[in-house]
Design an enzyme around this catalytic site. Structure first.
Site, PDB file in Angstrom:
ATOM      1  N   SER A 162      -4.036  -8.608  -6.659  1.00  0.00           N
ATOM      2  CA  SER A 162      -2.944  -8.235  -7.183  1.00  0.00           C
ATOM      3  C   SER A 162      -2.179  -8.798  -5.042  1.00  0.00           C
ATOM      4  O   SER A 162      -3.062  -7.990  -4.502  1.00  0.00           O
ATOM      5  CB  SER A 162      -1.812  -7.054  -6.935  1.00  0.00           C
ATOM      6  OG  SER A 162      -1.977  -5.920  -6.282  1.00  0.00           O
ATOM      7  N   CYS A 163      -1.483  -9.444  -5.480  1.00  0.00           N
ATOM      8  CA  CYS A 163      -0.715  -9.797  -4.073  1.00  0.00           C
ATOM      9  C   CYS A 163       1.025  -9.667  -4.036  1.00  0.00           C
ATOM     10  O   CYS A 163       1.636  -9.379  -4.700  1.00  0.00           O
ATOM     11  CB  CYS A 163      -1.190 -10.794  -3.396  1.00  0.00           C
ATOM     12  SG  CYS A 163      -0.580 -12.167  -4.877  1.00  0.00           S
ATOM     13  N   PRO A 164       1.538  -9.334  -3.124  1.00  0.00           N
ATOM     14  CA  PRO A 164       3.090  -9.570  -3.165  1.00  0.00           C
ATOM     15  C   PRO A 164       4.043 -10.726  -3.938  1.00  0.00           C
ATOM     16  O   PRO A 164       4.228 -10.055  -4.719  1.00  0.00           O
ATOM     17  CB  PRO A 164       3.341  -9.169  -1.915  1.00  0.00           C
ATOM     18  CG  PRO A 164       2.814  -9.198  -1.142  1.00  0.00           C
ATOM     19  CD  PRO A 164       1.451  -9.637  -1.532  1.00  0.00           C
TER      20      PRO A 164
END
Length: 507
Positions: free
Chosen positions: A8-10
């Site tokens: 997951s990323c921002p």
């Protein structure tokens, strides 16, 4: 070995899925099986519990709190940032193998439910703070994009509806409730007011969402209520985004503190429903409304006045800095700081059409478009410097760059970070500075060339973009050619390519 992974990323867009693909390929190359769960912006398709149970180890390549982390309890775990999943997947796989070989994690199997595994010892306080902050920003960005584009469309349509630039003023003076009560379906003026009002409603959620999900990142669900209440309180006292940041962290830590109180068994059922939201909301509301609101509002007012007072060389320097930040880590934390700085300015009310905030947004978007477009151009004009895979990525980067998706340059940066990042920073800084020098404005927070009708000075928008892409391409090709000559006895990539072309196919 068999591994399960979560990425997951921002923003939940590019890095999330690139890390997943990289880990799958690196695992396959090393002879292991890797099943990845992507917790991205389009939702999460959870890994089956049977697959998790059969796994030897777990890999978390995430910049946000992993949802459902307890499902992986008891498995040897490696916890890294999403960028390592993109850039160093083979090393991450090696670390996961080492974790499995080191032995299983001790778990209380007698417990009714597995405990959430502890955070890795090497996770610094700074990493945690960044993770919490990015949780808030990632949930805020869709509101920014939808609200900002709707507001910009409303103003654009208003100029048509009222027959001139004064439409941007007229549309804000309309009695919205009266208009909606007697909506004229064939009136452009009515539709411009509708678009503006809908966008403003979306923008009204920005600070509460930012605050609420920062608190959620810290305290999980108990942090949501005080986080949203604190964000709304920050809006009420004009403390803006800075106030939302403060209330997000306050709400998160207060809610987490209260949720850890030792209470009688009879009270446990009402703690998450009544006690935690009630007490934490009272405390956060008091602190923001009575204690912190006025000084923070003063800081926000000072920042707005400072931005509005910038002109000439000051704006050009600011544009260069913001552009360089957008091109520095291609969707990473530095890029997101610059983007958040640009988008939060759009929420300032009462701005003139040529306000500094709109110029900042233009410089930020242009700076973020340069790197992928430069990679695409470089792979077109000097194919011999790139692999076949990179040339294929270059064709995709045309669309990604044009759509303001900086992550389109990541495959190139992963393969050659020093030269690609250097070229990206120089080209993006050039574009940011030129955008400010040409007084380009932008009301929309996203969209790339697809929101060109919403750009003030669209010709200069394209000129600044073309100049930055040309500079970045030139720097990249020059640096790569110098490196190529150094490693190939002084021969250029073109000479090598020509010699290979002369070799008979049978050879």
């Amino acid at each position: 070995m068999k591994f399960v992974a979560v990425t997951s990323c921002p923003t939940g867009i590019a890095h999330t899925y690139m890390a997943a693909e990289a880990l799958e390929q690196a695992g396959k190359a090393a002879g292991h099986e890797v099943v990845v769960e992507t917790q991205g912006s389009i939702g999460t398709e959870e890994i089956d519990d049977v697959v998790i149970a059969a796994a030897d180890g777990v890999i978390f390549a995430a910049d946000l709190e992993v949802q459902g982390r307890e499902r992986f309890a008891g498995k040897p775990t490696v916890d890294v940032g999403v960028k390592r999943g993109v850039h160093e997947p083979a090393k991450v796989i090696e670390e996961a193998v080492a974790a499995v070989e080191a032995g299983p994690v001790a778990v209380d199997t007698a417990a009714a439910a597995p405990a959430t595994p502890a955070k890795p010892k090497d996770q610094s306080t700074g990493s945690k703070v960044r993770q919490w902050l990015m949780t808030g920003v990632s949930h805020m960005i869709p509101f920014v994009a939808a609200g900002g584009i709707l507001i910009a469309l409303g103003f654009m349509l208003a100029q048509v509806a009222w027959g001139g630039a004064e439409g941007a003023i007229e549309v804000t003076a309309v009695d919205q409730k009266a208009l909606f009560a007697d909506f004229q379906w064939g009136s452009l003026q009515a539709w411009s007011v509708l678009l503006l009002a809908t966008g403003q409603l979306a923008f009204n959620f920005l600070v509460p969402v930012l605050s609420g999900y920062i608190a959620y990142g810290i305290a999980d669900r108990p942090g949501l209520v005080p986080g949203f209440v604190g964000g709304a309180a920050a809006v009420m006292v004009d403390a803006g985004f800075l106030g939302g940041l403060v209330t997000g962290f306050l709400a998160g830590f207060i809610a987490r503190w209260i949720s850890r109180w030792k209470v009688p068994k009879g009270m446990r059922g009402i703690m998450p429903v009544i006690v935690i939201p009630l007490l934490s909301s009272i405390i956060v509301g008091f602190l923001m409304l009575v204690v912190l609101g006025v000084p923070i509002a003063g800081l926000m007012s000072g920042l707005t006045n400072f931005l509005n007072g910038l002109s000439g060389d000051q704006l050009i320097i600011l544009g260069a800095i913001l552009g360089a930040m957008m091109g520095s880590d291609l969707g990473g934390p530095i890029n997101k700081v610059a983007y958040t700085f640009g988008t939060t300015g759009l929420a300032t009310t009462g701005l003139a059409s040529d306000a500094a905030q709109y110029k900042i947004m233009a410089a930020v978007m242009l700076g973020g478009m340069v790197a992928p477009l430069a990679m695409a151009l470089a792979t077109t004009v000097r194919k011999s410097l790139f692999t076949e895979q990179e040339r294929q990525n270059g064709r995709a980067a045309w669309l990604l760059g044009a759509s303001f998706i900086s992550e389109g340059a990541i495959p190139f940066a992963a393969a050659d970070p020093l030269r690609v990042i250097a070229a990206s920073i120089i080209g993006s800084a050039t574009t940011g500075a030129l955008s400010m020098a040409f007084n380009v404005t932008l009301m929309a927070p996203h969209g790339g060339i697809w929101v060109l009708p919403l750009v003030g000075g669209w010709i200069w928008f394209l000129v600044a973009l073309a100049a930055g892409v040309a500079v970045s391409t030139l720097v990249l090709v020059t640096l790569k050619e110098m490196h190529f000559r150094k490693t190939h006895g002084g021969l250029s990539s073109t000479q090598i390519s020509d010699e290979l072309a002369d070799v008979p196919a049978s050879a």
